[in-house]
Scaffold this motif. Structure first.
Motif, PDB file in Angstrom:
ATOM      1  N   SER A  73      -5.131  -1.540  10.539  1.00 15.48           N
ATOM      2  CA  SER A  73      -3.952  -0.811  11.019  1.00 15.48           C
ATOM      3  C   SER A  73      -3.074  -0.328   9.860  1.00 15.48           C
ATOM      4  N   ALA A  74      -2.974  -1.108   8.771  1.00 17.43           N
ATOM      5  CA  ALA A  74      -2.196  -0.660   7.606  1.00 17.43           C
ATOM      6  C   ALA A  74      -2.809   0.607   7.019  1.00 17.43           C
ATOM      7  N   VAL A  75      -4.132   0.639   6.968  1.00 22.69           N
ATOM      8  CA  VAL A  75      -4.818   1.785   6.370  1.00 22.69           C
ATOM      9  C   VAL A  75      -4.683   3.015   7.266  1.00 22.69           C
ATOM     10  N   MET A  76      -4.875   2.821   8.564  1.00 22.42           N
ATOM     11  CA  MET A  76      -4.872   3.971   9.467  1.00 22.42           C
ATOM     12  C   MET A  76      -3.452   4.500   9.729  1.00 22.42           C
ATOM     13  N   THR A 117      -9.493  -4.368  15.600  1.00 27.03           N
ATOM     14  CA  THR A 117      -8.224  -4.544  16.321  1.00 27.03           C
ATOM     15  C   THR A 117      -7.344  -3.302  16.195  1.00 27.03           C
ATOM     16  N   GLY A 118      -7.688  -2.389  15.314  1.00 28.67           N
ATOM     17  CA  GLY A 118      -6.892  -1.169  15.131  1.00 28.67           C
ATOM     18  C   GLY A 118      -7.641   0.041  15.666  1.00 28.67           C
ATOM     19  N   TYR A 119      -7.249   1.191  15.219  1.00 29.56           N
ATOM     20  CA  TYR A 119      -7.874   2.417  15.720  1.00 29.56           C
ATOM     21  C   TYR A 119      -8.410   3.232  14.563  1.00 29.56           C
ATOM     22  N   SER A 120      -9.530   2.832  14.017  1.00 33.52           N
ATOM     23  CA  SER A 120     -10.134   3.618  12.941  1.00 33.52           C
ATOM     24  C   SER A 120     -10.813   4.837  13.526  1.00 33.52           C
ATOM     25  N   SER A 121     -10.603   5.963  12.906  1.00 33.69           N
ATOM     26  CA  SER A 121     -11.449   7.081  13.295  1.00 33.69           C
ATOM     27  C   SER A 121     -12.694   6.994  12.410  1.00 33.69           C
ATOM     28  N   LEU A 122     -13.817   7.329  12.994  1.00 32.03           N
ATOM     29  CA  LEU A 122     -15.067   7.195  12.251  1.00 32.03           C
ATOM     30  C   LEU A 122     -15.102   8.137  11.054  1.00 32.03           C
ATOM     31  N   SER A 123     -14.435   9.277  11.176  1.00 32.73           N
ATOM     32  CA  SER A 123     -14.459  10.215  10.050  1.00 32.73           C
ATOM     33  C   SER A 123     -13.637   9.665   8.883  1.00 32.73           C
ATOM     34  N   HIS A 124     -12.508   8.999   9.180  1.00 35.30           N
ATOM     35  CA  HIS A 124     -11.756   8.349   8.109  1.00 35.30           C
ATOM     36  C   HIS A 124     -12.578   7.243   7.472  1.00 35.30           C
ATOM     37  N   LEU A 125     -13.215   6.473   8.333  1.00 30.07           N
ATOM     38  CA  LEU A 125     -14.001   5.342   7.860  1.00 30.07           C
ATOM     39  C   LEU A 125     -15.090   5.816   6.894  1.00 30.07           C
ATOM     40  N   ARG A 126     -15.677   6.933   7.210  1.00 26.16           N
ATOM     41  CA  ARG A 126     -16.752   7.473   6.381  1.00 26.16           C
ATOM     42  C   ARG A 126     -16.214   7.919   5.017  1.00 26.16           C
ATOM     43  N   ARG A 127     -14.971   8.429   5.013  1.00 20.74           N
ATOM     44  CA  ARG A 127     -14.416   8.973   3.767  1.00 20.74           C
ATOM     45  C   ARG A 127     -13.804   7.899   2.864  1.00 20.74           C
ATOM     46  N   LEU A 128     -13.370   6.786   3.450  1.00 18.38           N
ATOM     47  CA  LEU A 128     -12.701   5.764   2.635  1.00 18.38           C
ATOM     48  C   LEU A 128     -13.702   5.048   1.738  1.00 18.38           C
ATOM     49  N   PRO A 129     -13.374   4.878   0.445  1.00 17.18           N
ATOM     50  CA  PRO A 129     -14.310   4.200  -0.453  1.00 17.18           C
ATOM     51  C   PRO A 129     -14.221   2.678  -0.320  1.00 17.18           C
ATOM     52  N   LEU A 177       0.839  -1.203   0.000  1.00 19.75           N
ATOM     53  CA  LEU A 177       0.000   0.000   0.000  1.00 19.75           C
ATOM     54  C   LEU A 177       0.871   1.249   0.000  1.00 19.75           C
ATOM     55  N   ALA A 178       1.942   1.203   0.794  1.00 24.44           N
ATOM     56  CA  ALA A 178       2.818   2.375   0.920  1.00 24.44           C
ATOM     57  C   ALA A 178       3.657   2.585  -0.335  1.00 24.44           C
ATOM     58  N   GLY A 179       4.012   1.497  -1.017  1.00 21.94           N
ATOM     59  CA  GLY A 179       4.841   1.591  -2.221  1.00 21.94           C
ATOM     60  C   GLY A 179       4.074   2.233  -3.357  1.00 21.94           C
ATOM     61  N   GLY A 180       4.783   2.597  -4.415  1.00 25.27           N
ATOM     62  CA  GLY A 180       4.158   3.400  -5.463  1.00 25.27           C
ATOM     63  C   GLY A 180       3.414   2.636  -6.541  1.00 25.27           C
ATOM     64  N   ASP A 181       3.563   1.290  -6.621  1.00 30.39           N
ATOM     65  CA  ASP A 181       3.072   0.664  -7.850  1.00 30.39           C
ATOM     66  C   ASP A 181       1.894  -0.292  -7.677  1.00 30.39           C
ATOM     67  N   LEU A 182       1.179  -0.184  -6.546  1.00 23.79           N
ATOM     68  CA  LEU A 182       0.038  -1.082  -6.330  1.00 23.79           C
ATOM     69  C   LEU A 182      -1.030  -0.898  -7.409  1.00 23.79           C
ATOM     70  N   VAL A 183      -1.347   0.344  -7.703  1.00 21.03           N
ATOM     71  CA  VAL A 183      -2.411   0.597  -8.675  1.00 21.03           C
ATOM     72  C   VAL A 183      -2.005   0.077 -10.062  1.00 21.03           C
ATOM     73  N   ASP A 184      -0.735   0.304 -10.438  1.00 18.77           N
ATOM     74  CA  ASP A 184      -0.242  -0.206 -11.731  1.00 18.77           C
ATOM     75  C   ASP A 184      -0.320  -1.725 -11.789  1.00 18.77           C
ATOM     76  N   THR A 185       0.113  -2.373 -10.693  1.00 16.99           N
ATOM     77  CA  THR A 185       0.088  -3.837 -10.643  1.00 16.99           C
ATOM     78  C   THR A 185      -1.337  -4.356 -10.784  1.00 16.99           C
ATOM     79  N   VAL A 186      -2.253  -3.770 -10.036  1.00 18.64           N
ATOM     80  CA  VAL A 186      -3.651  -4.221 -10.094  1.00 18.64           C
ATOM     81  C   VAL A 186      -4.217  -3.995 -11.502  1.00 18.64           C
ATOM     82  N   THR A 187      -3.903  -2.869 -12.092  1.00 17.55           N
ATOM     83  CA  THR A 187      -4.378  -2.566 -13.455  1.00 17.55           C
ATOM     84  C   THR A 187      -3.891  -3.629 -14.438  1.00 17.55           C
ATOM     85  N   GLU A 193      -4.351   9.280   4.875  1.00 18.27           N
ATOM     86  CA  GLU A 193      -4.442  10.182   3.716  1.00 18.27           C
ATOM     87  C   GLU A 193      -3.925   9.492   2.454  1.00 18.27           C
ATOM     88  N   HIS A 194      -2.778   8.814   2.592  1.00 20.51           N
ATOM     89  CA  HIS A 194      -2.228   8.075   1.456  1.00 20.51           C
ATOM     90  C   HIS A 194      -3.176   6.952   1.047  1.00 20.51           C
TER      91      HIS A 194
END
Ligand code: C2E
Ligand code: CA
Ligand code: CA
Ligand code: CA
Length: 279
Positions: free
Chosen positions: A153-156, A183-195, A123-133, A160-161
């Motif tokens: 936890s990876a997402v939170m 098991t992680g710490y999601s903020s509800l506002s992030h959760l609402r914004r993530l697609p 997720l942090a690396g630059g080429d996930l979207v290219d690989t999936v495409t 922003e990234h």
């Protein structure tokens, strides 16, 4: 006493050395494992609990080493992440899982989904979207049948990234799951914004939920939260009928666990699908 302490220290030291040695061995061997064909996937069915029908699979990575035997992903994935090998291995997992889904989807009316675990490093690396495409184009599967599982936890860790990457993946038509939810710490506002499309209730809340009222209540809250946000819920690690009954009652959309199926080799998963088709 002094003698004793020294003996204990030496034992501790030896254990540490063995641990470090094993880690170095795994790292070196893992570099060769992909090309040597030692990695393969198992597939665990994901099921609608009301009717027991298989709706999809989660791909789970396996490593059978010729000398060391089976090595758990819990042990080797962190090694692969630390040395950056996870990007190449994760790309292979995506390819293999989509190829298998394409085979299973042929001649079937019911759509099947394939869930693939994505590491925080991918997720942090630059080429996930290219690989999936690329993998989607090569495999020819319907884009909406691929689900990427990222842990809460990876997402939170960098929400922003994650949001930016998720938007690109969403534009491709790929679906997204928050794994190990609770098991992680999601903020509800992030959760609402993530697609995202799905929350996966972590096994720790499912295991023995029939004798722990608090676990059941947490699972209920996750289902309610998912309803509010318009998301599906998958409960993982369902081992007993008592757990399944509760999950049916509180309205979990999907379940996954040993009660129905353990992770299966490709051939066994093909058989499980065929048996279902024959019903
Ligand atoms: P996860 O994504 O939470 O996967 C679920 C784990 O629970 C799997 O362990 C699965 O075999 C196990 N499981 C399923 N049902 C039950 C049940 O009823 N009872 C119990 N006790 N366990 C159950 P597994 O296959 O050992 O994988 C462990 C972890 O390794 C996964 O946890 C995931 O974080 C990681 N992993 C596996 N494959 C991949 C992969 O291809 N890529 C990445 N990045 N991570 C992977
Ligand atoms: Ca998962
Ligand atoms: Ca999980
Ligand atoms: Ca889990």
């Amino acid at each position: 006493a002094k003698q004793n302490g020294r003996a204990r220290w030496m034992m501790f030291d030896q254990t540490m050395q063995e641990g470090a040695l094993r880690r170095l061995t795994l790292e070196a061997e893992l570099r060769l494992a992909v090309d040597a064909g030692q990695l393969y996937l198992q597939y665990q069915p994901i099921i609608t609990p009301q009717d027991g029908v298989i709706r999809g699979f989660e791909a789970l990575l396996r490593w059978r080493h010729p000398v060391l035997g089976m090595i758990s992903p819990v042990e080797f994935i962190p090694v692969a992440e630390e040395v950056g090998l996870i990007v190449r291995i994760g790309g292979w997992v995506l390819e293999e899982a989509c190829r298998q889904l394409c085979v299973w989807q042929q001649g079937r009316d019911l759509p099947l989904s394939m869930s693939v675990n994505i590491s925080a490093v991918q997720l942090a690396g630059g080429d996930l979207v290219d690989t999936v495409t690329r993998v989607l184009a090569e495999s020819g599967i319907a884009h909406g049948s691929l689900k990427l599982e990222l842990t809460e936890s990876a997402v939170m860790a960098d929400a922003e990234h994650a949001l930016a990457v998720f938007k690109e993946l969403q534009a491709l038509g790929v679906r997204l799951s928050l794994d190990d939810f609770g098991t992680g710490y999601s903020s509800l506002s992030h959760l609402r914004r993530l697609p995202i499309d799905t929350l996966k209730i972590d096994r720790s809340f499912v295991s023995a939920m029939d004798s722990h009222g608090d676990k059941r209540q947490i699972a209920e809250v996750v289902v309610m939260l998912a309803r509010t946000l318009g998301l599906d819920v998958v409960a993982e690690g369902v081992e007993t009928l008592a757990e399944l009954d509760i999950l049916r009652e509180i309205g979990s959309d999907f379940v996954q666990g040993y009660f129905y199926f353990r992770p299966l080799d490709g051939a066994a998963a093909t058989e499980a699908l065929a048996e279902q088709g024959a019903q």
